[in-house]
Design a protein around this motif. Structure first.
Motif, mmCIF file in Angstrom:
data_model
loop_
_atom_site.group_PDB
_atom_site.id
_atom_site.type_symbol
_atom_site.label_atom_id
_atom_site.label_comp_id
_atom_site.label_asym_id
_atom_site.label_seq_id
_atom_site.Cartn_x
_atom_site.Cartn_y
_atom_site.Cartn_z
ATOM 1 N N CYS A 54 -8.250 8.689 2.060
ATOM 2 C CA CYS A 54 -7.794 8.037 0.830
ATOM 3 C C CYS A 54 -8.711 6.849 0.530
ATOM 4 O O CYS A 54 -9.255 6.221 1.430
ATOM 5 C CB CYS A 54 -6.351 7.560 0.984
ATOM 6 S SG CYS A 54 -5.673 6.850 -0.556
ATOM 7 N N ASP B 13 -7.799 4.072 -0.375
ATOM 8 C CA ASP B 13 -7.074 2.844 -0.016
ATOM 9 C C ASP B 13 -7.935 1.951 0.889
ATOM 10 O O ASP B 13 -8.461 2.406 1.903
ATOM 11 C CB ASP B 13 -5.766 3.236 0.699
ATOM 12 C CG ASP B 13 -4.819 2.063 0.850
ATOM 13 O OD1 ASP B 13 -5.214 1.049 1.469
ATOM 14 O OD2 ASP B 13 -3.686 2.146 0.350
ATOM 15 N N ALA C 258 -5.519 9.671 -2.435
ATOM 16 C CA ALA C 258 -4.589 10.515 -1.665
ATOM 17 C C ALA C 258 -5.283 11.672 -0.935
ATOM 18 O O ALA C 258 -4.674 12.712 -0.707
ATOM 19 C CB ALA C 258 -3.436 11.017 -2.523
ATOM 20 N N HIS D 214 -2.432 8.614 4.825
ATOM 21 C CA HIS D 214 -1.821 7.416 5.418
ATOM 22 C C HIS D 214 -0.443 7.196 4.828
ATOM 23 O O HIS D 214 -0.197 7.514 3.663
ATOM 24 C CB HIS D 214 -2.715 6.181 5.202
ATOM 25 C CG HIS D 214 -2.822 5.768 3.770
ATOM 26 N ND1 HIS D 214 -2.113 4.705 3.244
ATOM 27 C CD2 HIS D 214 -3.539 6.279 2.737
ATOM 28 C CE1 HIS D 214 -2.409 4.588 1.961
ATOM 29 N NE2 HIS D 214 -3.263 5.535 1.619
ATOM 30 N N CYS E 127 1.214 5.446 0.993
ATOM 31 C CA CYS E 127 0.093 5.754 0.095
ATOM 32 C C CYS E 127 0.553 5.638 -1.357
ATOM 33 O O CYS E 127 1.537 6.268 -1.760
ATOM 34 C CB CYS E 127 -0.417 7.168 0.382
ATOM 35 S SG CYS E 127 -1.782 7.682 -0.689
ATOM 36 N N GLY E 128 -0.160 4.822 -2.111
ATOM 37 C CA GLY E 128 0.192 4.626 -3.522
ATOM 38 C C GLY E 128 0.155 5.918 -4.316
ATOM 39 O O GLY E 128 0.971 6.130 -5.221
#
Ligand code: CO
Length: 216
Positions: free
Chosen positions: A48, A50, A73, A104, A107-108
């Motif tokens: 991801c 992130d 994602a 993870h 995760c947004g």
């Protein structure tokens, strides 16, 4: 944010680079000389975007060891020419032995896909996660706690992306050529730094539904 602060944030990255170079050279004066020759990473990483999940840092690896592709994602979307190009190069030129899909928790992208909120352009990307939800709706509907539901969707999403990798001609061709290639699914826990191996690895001979198999 003031203009001064804005510039100093930017400058701190360049200062950080100088410090990093000095630290590396202190450890090994030949560090960059050795790395500049070529790369021969044994691992490809699909993670991801992130900022809390940097591939090298969380696996305690160094420059030269992990070939990295990241997107929102950690998706393996079969029309994504970017991901497919990285994968193709990793398998045909670098001959990586492991491809790891690492999601993870918290995760947004997963949380956004679970909602009905419109986020704009990204909704088209997130729809791939909604499709994973549809495939596993029976299991997910039994989980009432929103956080646990998101965690499980994160795991199922990684599992589906590992499966998506096994559907690609690039991976099937590598297996047909008897290259020692394994693909794996992990989930990183941002709350404690530990990786959860989902044990969904695939290698030559792993079960793939007939409709996805290519003849060679
Ligand atoms: Co994420």
């Amino acid at each position: 944010m003031s203009a001064e602060k804005l510039i100093s944030l930017y400058q701190s990255l360049l200062d950080g680079n100088k410090k990093w170079v000095n630290d590396r050279l202190e450890e090994n004066p030949e560090f960059f000389k050795e790395l500049s020759k070529s790369q021969n990473p044994p691992v490809m990483w699909i993670g991801c975007s992130d900022s809390r999940v940097p591939a090298n840092e969380i696996t305690n690896t160094r420059p030269g060891e992990v070939f990295v592709h990241r997107n929102i994602a950690n998706m393996v979307v079969h029309t994504d020419i970017n991901m497919l190009s990285v994968l193709d190069y990793a398998l045909t030129v670098l001959n990586v032995q492991h491809v790891i899909v690492c999601g993870h928790y918290n995760c947004g992208g997963i949380n956004a896909a679970l909602s009905r909120t419109q986020f704009g352009l990204i909704d088209n990307w997130l729809r791939n996660i909604k499709d994973v939800h549809r495939l596993h709706k029976a299991e997910l509907d039994l989980i009432k706690d929103p956080e646990l539901k998101a965690n499980r969707l994160t795991e199922l999403n990684v599992t589906e992306q590992v499966y998506n990798l096994s559907k690609t001609s690039a991976v099937q061709q590598a297996w047909d050529q008897d290259k020692p290639l394994m693909i794996h699914g992990w989930v990183y826990d941002v709350s404690n730094g530990l990786i959860n191996d989902l044990h969904v690895s695939k290698s030559k001979g792993s079960t793939i539904e007939d409709i996805y198999k290519f003849d060679f």
